[in-house]
Design a protein around this motif. Structure first.
Motif, PDB file in Angstrom:
ATOM      1  N   MET A  35      16.073  37.688  -0.274  1.00 15.64           N
ATOM      2  CA  MET A  35      15.749  36.259   0.220  1.00 15.64           C
ATOM      3  C   MET A  35      16.571  35.255  -0.463  1.00 15.64           C
ATOM      4  SD  MET A  35      13.900  36.976   2.545  1.00 15.64           S
ATOM      5  CE  MET A  35      13.010  35.660   3.284  1.00 15.64           C
ATOM      6  N   ASP A  36      16.933  35.463  -1.884  1.00 17.59           N
ATOM      7  CA  ASP A  36      17.600  34.404  -2.675  1.00 17.59           C
ATOM      8  C   ASP A  36      19.242  34.528  -2.457  1.00 17.59           C
ATOM      9  OD1 ASP A  36      18.929  33.963  -5.713  1.00 17.59           O
ATOM     10  OD2 ASP A  36      17.679  32.433  -4.906  1.00 17.59           O
ATOM     11  N   ALA A  37      19.750  33.579  -1.964  1.00 12.66           N
ATOM     12  CA  ALA A  37      21.167  33.457  -1.475  1.00 12.66           C
ATOM     13  C   ALA A  37      22.009  33.988  -2.754  1.00 12.66           C
ATOM     14  CB  ALA A  37      21.778  32.136  -0.949  1.00 12.66           C
ATOM     15  N   GLY A  38      21.814  33.320  -3.805  1.00 13.26           N
ATOM     16  CA  GLY A  38      22.542  33.740  -5.317  1.00 13.26           C
ATOM     17  C   GLY A  38      22.173  35.294  -5.714  1.00 13.26           C
ATOM     18  N   ALA A  39      21.106  35.764  -5.389  1.00 18.08           N
ATOM     19  CA  ALA A  39      20.763  37.253  -5.457  1.00 18.08           C
ATOM     20  C   ALA A  39      21.627  38.122  -4.560  1.00 18.08           C
ATOM     21  CB  ALA A  39      19.547  37.567  -5.468  1.00 18.08           C
TER      22      ALA A  39
END
Length: 177
Positions: A35-39
């Motif tokens: 879900m997290d764009a950075g991850a």
């Protein structure tokens, strides 16, 4: 993991093989689930690094096998479905797409009636001859050939099949006077 225990893949001739395309789809699905764009960006970079490392290793293996003239080893690598799929993925397969498609046709029960017209931009063009003329049988033969091609040439995006049965029918009429 023993040869008898598996989580992903199939057993053949005492060796474990994995479905390269299926694994790629699972990796894409797992990356998409982040879900997290950075991850997600970090995970994609990690996958690229690992795939690059394995690709470089495979490239060295192929160079060493080729340099040492180990034709039997090269044949065994190319004939192994997992290794062959990885060689295609890394653009290292010694056979062209057309050569692999022709080999798939040669090994297919209905392949003798298939003429390879060409391979271009991921599209295989075939002409089918001889198979039963009923649409259901022709569709089954076509689907079976498409699956055989997909196994050896996962880079193929489409198989266009034309029928060789486009011959004019014999016309029977009255005898000319």
């Amino acid at each position: 993991m023993t040869h008898d225990t598996m989580t992903h893949g199939t057993m053949t001739h005492d060796t474990m093989t994995h479905d390269v395309a299926g694994t790629g789809e699972r990796v894409e699905r797992l990356l998409g689930a982040l879900m997290d764009a950075g991850a997600r960006t970090t995970a994609e970079e990690l996958v690229r690094e690992i795939v690059g490392l394995y690709g470089a290793g495979l490239e060295r293996v192929m160079a060493i096998v080729t340099e040492t003239g180990a034709a039997g080893t090269l044949r065994a690598l190319v004939d192994d479905p997992l290794v062959s799929g990885l060689l295609v993925l890394h653009d290292l397969h010694p056979l062209t797409t057309a050569e692999r498609v022709r080999a798939a046709l040669d090994g297919h029960p209905h392949g003798h009636g298939a003429e390879l017209l060409g391979v271009e931009d991921g599209v295989v063009r075939l002409r089918l001859e001889g198979a039963c003329g009923c649409p259901a049988s022709r569709a089954a033969v076509t689907e079976s050939i498409e699956h055989a091609i997909a196994r050896v040439a996962p880079e193929v995006t489409r198989v266009d099949v034309e029928s060789a049965d486009a011959r004019p029918l014999l016309q029977i009429g009255r005898r000319p006077s």
